[in-house]
Each structure stands twice: as structure tokens, then as C-alpha cells.
Design a protein around this motif. Structure first.
Motif, short mmCIF file in Angstrom:
data_model
loop_
_atom_site.label_atom_id
_atom_site.label_comp_id
_atom_site.label_asym_id
_atom_site.label_seq_id
_atom_site.Cartn_x
_atom_site.Cartn_y
_atom_site.Cartn_z
N HIS A 119 12.63 7.29 -14.11
CA HIS A 119 11.51 7.92 -13.41
C HIS A 119 10.23 7.79 -14.22
O HIS A 119 9.14 7.54 -13.68
N PHE A 120 10.34 7.95 -15.55
CA PHE A 120 9.18 7.84 -16.42
C PHE A 120 8.57 6.44 -16.36
O PHE A 120 7.36 6.28 -16.20
N VAL A 121 9.41 5.42 -16.46
CA VAL A 121 8.93 4.03 -16.43
C VAL A 121 8.30 3.71 -15.07
O VAL A 121 7.21 3.15 -14.99
N PHE A 122 8.99 4.10 -14.00
CA PHE A 122 8.50 3.80 -12.66
C PHE A 122 7.20 4.55 -12.38
O PHE A 122 6.26 4.01 -11.78
N SER A 123 7.11 5.82 -12.83
CA SER A 123 5.88 6.61 -12.64
C SER A 123 4.72 5.99 -13.41
O SER A 123 3.59 5.95 -12.91
N THR A 124 5.01 5.51 -14.63
CA THR A 124 3.97 4.88 -15.45
C THR A 124 3.39 3.65 -14.76
O THR A 124 2.17 3.49 -14.67
N PHE A 125 4.27 2.79 -14.23
CA PHE A 125 3.80 1.59 -13.53
C PHE A 125 3.09 1.96 -12.23
O PHE A 125 2.09 1.33 -11.86
N SER A 126 3.61 2.96 -11.52
CA SER A 126 3.00 3.37 -10.25
C SER A 126 1.58 3.88 -10.48
O SER A 126 0.64 3.49 -9.78
N PHE A 127 1.42 4.75 -11.47
CA PHE A 127 0.10 5.34 -11.71
C PHE A 127 -0.86 4.31 -12.30
O PHE A 127 -2.05 4.32 -12.00
N SER A 128 -0.34 3.41 -13.16
CA SER A 128 -1.19 2.41 -13.80
C SER A 128 -1.74 1.38 -12.81
O SER A 128 -2.70 0.68 -13.10
N SER A 129 -1.11 1.28 -11.64
CA SER A 129 -1.56 0.31 -10.64
C SER A 129 -2.95 0.63 -10.11
O SER A 129 -3.65 -0.25 -9.62
N GLY A 130 -3.35 1.92 -10.20
CA GLY A 130 -4.66 2.31 -9.68
C GLY A 130 -4.67 2.56 -8.19
O GLY A 130 -5.72 2.85 -7.62
#
Length: 499
Positions: free
Chosen positions: A301-312
Motif C-alpha cells: 500500500h505504501f509503494v502504490f500510494s507513493t506512485f499514485s500521489f507522485s503522478s500528480g
């Protein structure tokens, strides 16, 4: 002579009474902003829930493998479209809290507020409907600020009062997301307005109550109330040790969470693939209560949330942060159960405290975090423990030098090339009776360096500042260097206020 003095006094009393009527109008308009925000935000949340259920039912039906091909292409097309929207309207990116603060400070102006509102609404629904780990609260906050901006523009509200309606709309958006009007007011004061002005607090609370009422009326069932929070039977010193342990664990992991997310967000644009490709690749990582299984799920969840939020793409960070904190609390709780410190039914109690503390560690809004968890769950049992653990977490995060997440995002935004093009910015303040600026002659004022009063708005007229004596109710526009607005905002507003 006596009659003249009496006439002047009567005139002064009438002016103060008229200013009170203007305040009453502002409070009434803030209620209207709350109503409109609720009517916009509730369909937003309904559509999010509808598409979530649709996606959930699709996977539960275990369709044939070939049905995943059109689903993949559909999600691809959705993410391509949302990425295009963000490029066309950069202000709809991410959660929206830094952008809302920028508008209130005078850094940003919504040039096309209605189109951006529609784009944020549509983009947020589509981005979250593809399964990205993003929160609904950030877009709700910005949607509310758009509503406040439009009402202030259409209602010809004075520029000094516009920030109150922007704050009211932002708070109403969060209240509609969680049905938590008190927490929404605290968020505006702690994270957006960052200045404890009673007028802002009142307008935000009024709008939040109305928007939260609309949300509760349409969605009467609150899923958070089904959470059990059973207090473990521990001695006083046992509770002290528990709270210290939770604060230490949450603070350390909060540091890791903040640093990792921000680093990924900064290197993310350098990856030579479009946002929708990177998100679809990260979605491929989706594949009991065993501790290792929970640890793996939290890291995933942490990795997926990081990529999701970093997408802008449009979406907030509150809910992913709360989920991460809850999973961390579940891991700590399960370890304590194995060690015989607490019973299994006490795990939810630990999870709720960790959710609140983790929000403090990452967002650094302690009052909002504590009140939000208590308000949405209805469990007063976690209120006082959340205060203790949240306070300790705040102290530990200061020692670990964790900068508030939204503050870093705001700093990144204002240091982008687009903001360096404007050398000067204008701040509007309203003069209150008894404030430092009340009764001062503009020519004799010694403001901070390179700050200049360029306009005085009084009785629906723009007056040249030269020779004017400032009076309660005046809307004063102050021009300053763009790099100084964050440092000078609170001092200048405090000069015009009595609080």
C-alpha cells in the motif's frame, strides 16, 4: 459644537453597526457556500462509491481472462485523459490544499474557476475510479475553494472577504468528505489559512456544518461508527509505556513515509514514461491476520500510494495516510497480542490512535488529526490517548526534522518557474476597529520593507491611498515582493486585526 461632536459620534456608531451588518452578510454567504459545496461534493463522493462498487463487483465475479483486456484499455484511456486535463489545467493536480492556500495568500489566482472546478470534479472521479491509492478529501477541499471563489466573484464580495469564503468552501469540502465540520475548521486554521482569525473560523464552521449536514442527510450511514475501540485494561504506567512506544514507532515510520514519498515525487517526472503508463505498471503490483501478511500489505500500500500521489493526478493524501497509520497500528497491536500485553479485541483501539498520530507525523496538524478521528468514529475513548500520543509524536517529529507534507508541496509549487515570473504580489486585508492600522494615515505608516499600500476600498469606492486615514471596514491592498509574501502574510494581517 456639542451637536457636531454628537453627530460625529453617531456617525461612528452607525459605521460600526454597518460593519456588523456586513459581517452578518458574510456569515450568511458562508452558509450558502457550505450548501453549494455540499451539493457539489456529495455527488462527487456518490460517484466515487458507485465506481468503487462497480470495480469491486467486477473482480468478485471472477470474469474470464479476456475481459481484463478491455478493462486494461479502458483504464489506460481514462488515465491518458486525466493526464491531459492536468497538463491543460495545472492547478487541479494533487490534493489541492497547497493550491487553496496559495489562492488565499495571493500567490495563485483561479483564472478559470468554473472550468477548473469541473476538471477537478471529473479528474478526481476518474483517477480514483481506476483504483489509484488517493484520497477524496484533497479534491473536496479544492472543490469547496472553487465554490467559495465563484460565490465571492458572482456576489461581488470585497477582496478582503474573499479569503474567508475560500476558507469556508475549503472547510466545507472536508466536512462533506468526512461529515466532520469541527475537524474541517481546524484544518483550515492549521494547514490553509494558518492564522487564527475568528471571522475565518466562524465562516468555516458555518459552511462546514451545512456541508456536513447535507452529506449526513444523503449518506445517513457512517461506516466509521462500526469500528469498535475497546480500551485495554492496563495500569497507568502501562499506558504511559504504550503511548511512548506508539509515538516513537509512528514518528520513525512517519519520517520514512515523508522522505520516501517526497523523493519519489521529485524524481517521478524524470522517468521517461507518461503518467498513465507509470501508474498502470504500478497497478500490476496488486495481487488473515498474520503479522507478515499485514506487513507485506502495508508495504505494498505504501509503494502504490507513493506512485499514485507522485503522478500528480487529482487526489489527496489524507486517506492513504490514515490507512498506512491504521495498518502500522494493526502490526503493533498484533505483536502486543502475541506478547500478552493486550487482548485481541483491543487492536482497533491501537489502530485508531496510530491513525491519528500518523496524520500528525506526516501532515503536522495535531488538532485536526485528533478531532477528525474522534468525530468520524464517535469514540471518545480514543480522544485523550490521541492527545497524548499525538503530542509526543509532534515532539518526536520535530526532533527528527520532519517538515509538514503540505508545506513542502506548497514550497515546491511556489518555487516552480511559473511563480518566478511575477516579481510583485498583492495582499488584501480588512481593517478592524481597534487594530494597529485603525486611524493611521497612509503617508505616515512605516510598513515592512518594500511593502506599499496601492489602494483603499471604502463604501464601494476605490480611493487613492495618499493622505487617507484608515478606518474600520476599509479593504486595503498591499503590494510586496513575491518572495516575501509567506513571511509577511501573518504580520500584515495581524496589523489589520485585533486578535
Amino acid at each position: 459644537m456639542f451637536r457636531l461632536i454628537k453627530k460625529i459620534k453617531d456617525k461612528g456608531r452607525w459605521r460600526i453597526f454597518k460593519l456588523k451588518l456586513i459581517d452578518a452578510r458574510l456569515y450568511f454567504v458562508s452558509i450558502f457556500v457550505g450548501l453549494l459545496t455540499g451539493l457539489v461534493a456529495v455527488p462527487y463522493h456518490y460517484l466515487l462509491q458507485f465506481f468503487f462498487n462497480l470495480r469491486h463487483d467486477f473482480f468478485d465475479s471472477r470474469p474470464k481472462w479476456y475481459w481484463y483486456i478491455p478493462l486494461f484499455l479502458l483504464m489506460w484511456g481514462i488515465l491518458v485523459f486525466v493526464s491531459w486535463l492536468v497538463k491543460k489545467m495545472p492547478l487541479i493536480t494533487g490534493g489541492g490544499i497547497p493550491q487553496t492556500r496559495g489562492v488565499i495568500n495571493g500567490r495563485v489566482d483561479y483564472k478559470h474557476p468554473f472550468l477548473e472546478l469541473v476538471a477537478k470534479f471529473v479528474g478526481g472521479i476518474l483517477a480514483l475510479s481506476t483504483g489509484l491509492s488517493l484520497g477524496r478529501e484533497g479534491p473536496s477541499v479544492q472543490i469547496g475553494s472553487y465554490v467559495g471563489y465563484l460565490v465571492s466573484k458572482w456576489g461581488r464580495v470585497l477582496s478582503g472577504e474573499r479569503k474567508q469564503l475560500l476558507s469556508a468552501g475549503a472547510g466545507a469540502g472536508l466536512a462533506a468528505a468526512f461529515a466532520a465540520p469541527l475537524a474541517s475548521s481546524l484544518l483550515v486554521i492549521e494547514s490553509i489559512e494558518r492564522f487564527d482569525a475568528p471571522k475565518t473560523a466562524i465562516t468555516t464552521l458555518l459552511a462546514g456544518v451545512v456541508a456536513g449536514g447535507v452529506a449526513s442527510w444523503i449518506f445517513p450511514i457512517n461506516p466509521y461508527f462500526h469500528i469498535d475501540a475497546i480500551v485495554p485494561g492496563m495500569t497507568f504506567w502501562g499506558q504511559v509505556k504504550l503511548f511512548l512506544l506508539l509515538a516513537a514507532v509512528v514518528s520513525v515510520f512517519g519520517k520514512f513515509f515523508s522522505v520516501t514519498t517526497l523523493q519519489v515525487k521529485r524524481i517521478y517526472p524524470a522517468i521517461k514514461h507518461p503518467e498513465y503508463v507509470k501508474i498502470l505498471l504500478s497497478q500490476a503490483m496488486h495481487p488473515d491476520t498474520h503479522i507478515l501478511w499485514i506487513v507485506g500489505m502495508m508495504l505494498l500500500h505504501f509503494v502504490f500510494s507513493t506512485f499514485s500521489f507522485s503522478s500528480g493526478l487529482p487526489g489527496g493524501s489524507f486517506i492513504p495516510t490514515l490507512v498506512t497509520g491504521g495498518l502500522l497500528g494493526q502490526i503493533v497491536g498484533l505483536i502486543m497480542v502475541q506478547q500478552g500485553v493486550i487482548a485481541y479485541e483491543n487492536i482497533s483501539y491501537i489502530m485508531l490512535i496510530c491513525m491519528s498520530a500518523f496524520l500528525v507525523a506526516v501532515i503536522r496538524t495535531p488538532l485536526t488529526a485528533i478531532v477528525l478521528i474522534t468525530e468520524i468514529t464517535g469514540h471518545l475513548e480514543v480522544f485523550y490517548p490521541s492527545i497524548v500520543v499525538g503530542g509526543l509524536t509532534y515532539y518526536f517529529t520535530e526532533m527528527l526534522q520532519i517538515k509538514p507534507f503540505n508545506v513542502i508541496l506548497y514550497d515546491d509549487m511556489i518555487h516552480s518557474p511559473a511563480f518566478k515570473e511575477e516579481p510583485r504580489y498583492t495582499l488584501s486585508v480588512e481593517i478592524m476597529s481597534g487594530s494597529y492600522l485603525d486611524g493611521k494615515i497612509v503617508d505616515e505608516l512605516r510598513l515592512l520593507e518594500r511593502c506599499v499600500i496601492i489602494n483603499v476600498h471604502r463604501d464601494r469606492k476605490n480611493l487613492p491611498p495618499k493622505g487617507q486615514t484608515l478606518m474600520p471596514g476599509d479593504q486595503v491592498q498591499i503590494e510586496m515582493d513575491s518572495q516575501d509574501i509567506e513571511k509577511l502574510y501573518e504580520p500584515l494581517v495581524s496589523m489589520a486585526n485585533i486578535y
